[in-house]
Design an enzyme around this catalytic site. Structure first.
Site, PDB file in Angstrom:
ATOM      1  N   ASP A  32      41.549  37.837  46.531  1.00 38.37           N
ATOM      2  CA  ASP A  32      41.408  37.112  45.265  1.00 38.37           C
ATOM      3  C   ASP A  32      40.019  36.475  45.128  1.00 38.37           C
ATOM      4  O   ASP A  32      39.901  35.259  44.884  1.00 38.37           O
ATOM      5  CB  ASP A  32      42.467  35.986  45.168  1.00 38.37           C
ATOM      6  CG  ASP A  32      43.879  36.442  45.506  1.00 38.37           C
ATOM      7  OD1 ASP A  32      44.250  37.549  45.095  1.00 38.37           O
ATOM      8  OD2 ASP A  32      44.606  35.674  46.170  1.00 38.37           O
ATOM      9  N   GLU A 244      49.011  38.557  36.206  1.00 35.94           N
ATOM     10  CA  GLU A 244      48.365  37.430  36.910  1.00 35.94           C
ATOM     11  C   GLU A 244      46.853  37.693  36.949  1.00 35.94           C
ATOM     12  O   GLU A 244      46.366  38.658  36.349  1.00 35.94           O
ATOM     13  CB  GLU A 244      48.928  37.301  38.340  1.00 35.94           C
ATOM     14  CG  GLU A 244      48.675  38.521  39.219  1.00 35.94           C
ATOM     15  CD  GLU A 244      49.411  38.465  40.558  1.00 35.94           C
ATOM     16  OE1 GLU A 244      50.189  37.541  40.808  1.00 35.94           O
ATOM     17  OE2 GLU A 244      49.202  39.401  41.357  1.00 35.94           O
TER      18      GLU A 244
HETATM   19  O1  FUB Z   1      46.975  35.789  46.928  1.00 33.42           O
HETATM   20  C1  FUB Z   1      48.238  35.419  46.441  1.00 33.42           C
HETATM   21  C2  FUB Z   1      48.482  36.031  45.125  1.00 33.42           C
HETATM   22  O2  FUB Z   1      48.401  37.446  45.224  1.00 33.42           O
HETATM   23  C3  FUB Z   1      47.469  35.704  44.063  1.00 33.42           C
HETATM   24  O3  FUB Z   1      47.581  34.400  43.574  1.00 33.42           O
HETATM   25  C4  FUB Z   1      47.759  36.787  43.114  1.00 33.42           C
HETATM   26  O4  FUB Z   1      46.822  36.940  42.100  1.00 33.42           O
HETATM   27  C5  FUB Z   1      47.843  37.983  44.036  1.00 33.42           C
HETATM   28  O5  FUB Z   1      46.580  38.505  44.346  1.00 33.42           O
END
Ligand code: FUB
Length: 344
Positions: A32, A244
């Site tokens: 991320d 997301e």
């Molecule tokens: O790294 C945890 C979660 O996985 C992130 O918050 C999401 O975007 C996904 O990449």
């Protein structure tokens, strides 16, 4: 003859982009990556993945991270420096578990780390921590940002000096448990509260930040993502709907909102005329990477655009990821060339 031509093309690609598709960090697992240019250098604020005893489920419980490291690079081909752990779960008074994808901003000589964590009731909130340097150490505010919910904060500084915080994510990100920005009792699973296929998809949220960068200065607003017919993207349109990983950048006066489509694994984007949207869907910036999650950031360094993203090349396991970067090209008509991370 044809294969000779292919060979030449491949060599040229490597020469132009020596960092393409190589893990940036190999001594830790990182994911991320939110990248920014502060004071002429690139700073990367990623998640720090760790091996965990927690079993994998559709709420992402196995992403059980406990601190954040900051990395820097003098330029896109320079060595990546690890500045160490800049804040730990135990130093965040309100947080219970799971330090997920963070982002950072700079204002008036102070640095702000925005991060999601589950509170003591196991509900994701967004916190902020402050430092005097881009490499921390960051000190957390005693409470999460009032009115925050869900996860994956991304902060965008507009040219007029306003800062906007984008956030939200479905399934493990819990966005589907909220209605009118209030937690609905009894919702528990990844799909409780997800609209029916033909209904409007759940959208991300945005709020302008207060002058001190520690609060929302307004009630978060929904960020509308439209299809090419001007209709809100539908919940069943899994290849296009928001899942997301919000990110915003501005190019030639237009605002680009990019995001992960989650279970279809793309980084998609829409274009709009202001930071609140609406944003009209255009296509994909990044095709699926190795591993389930896809999460990115886009940054301009000395006039060139770069995409930071992750995959699981080093571990082969979804919760143990490694960050990467490559160049990103805007076409003359403003669209973005799709990057295929599997192309070597
Ligand atoms: O790294 C945890 C979660 O996985 C992130 O918050 C999401 O975007 C996904 O990449």
């Amino acid at each position: 003859k044809e294969s000779k031509q292919e060979e030449v093309t491949e060599v040229l690609d490597e020469e132009q982009s020596p960092f393409v598709h190589k893990p940036l960090v190999t001594h830790l697992y990182t994911a991320d990556p939110s990248a920014h240019v502060f004071n002429g250098k690139i700073y990367i604020y990623p998640s720090h993945d760790i091996e965990s005893e927690v079993l994998e489920d559709d709420m992402g419980s196995h992403f059980d991270m406990k601190d954040y490291h900051v990395f820097s690079m003098d330029n896109p081909v320079a060595e990546v420096i690890d500045h160490g752990a800049v804040i730990k779960l135990e130093d965040i008074p309100w947080a219970g578990r799971q330090l997920w994808a963070p982002d950072a901003a700079q204002k008036d000589g102070k640095y702000y780390l925005y991060f999601p964590a589950k509170d003591k009731n196991d509900i994701f909130r967004i916190g902020v921590a402050v430092a005097d340097s881009p490499t921390g150490p960051f000190k957390a505010q005693p409470e999460p940002i009032k009115g925050s919910f869900s996860m994956d904060p991304a902060v965008y500084e507009d040219e007029d000096g306003s800062y906007y915080l984008y956030f939200g994510g479905i399934w493990g990100g819990q966005l589907q448990w909220f209605e009118d920005q209030k937690l609905v009792e009894g919702r528990k699973g990844p799909t409780d509260g997800i609209p029916a296929h033909e209904e409007k998809a759940l959208m991300p949220f945005v709020a302008k930040l207060s002058n001190n960068m520690l609060e929302f200065s307004e009630k978060p607003r929904e960020v509308l993502l439209l299809d090419k017919n001007g209709e809100p993207i539908k919940a069943g349109d899994n290849e296009k709907r928001f899942f997301e990983a919000s990110w915003v950048h501005k190019h030639n006066g237009k605002y680009y909102f990019s995001y992960s489509t989650g279970d279809t694994h793309f980084i998609a984007y829409g274009i709009g005329d202001n930071p609140y949207g609406p944003f009209t869907y255009q296509g994909n910036i990044l095709n699926p990477v190795q591993g389930w999650t896809n999460h990115h950031s886009i940054v301009n360094f000395e006039g060139k655009w770069y995409l930071f993203y992750h995959d699981t090349e080093l571990s082969g396991k979804t919760p143990l990821r490694n960050i990467k970067m490559t160049e990103l090209i805007h076409n003359a008509d403003g669209t973005i060339q799709t990057i295929d991370p599997m192309k070597k």
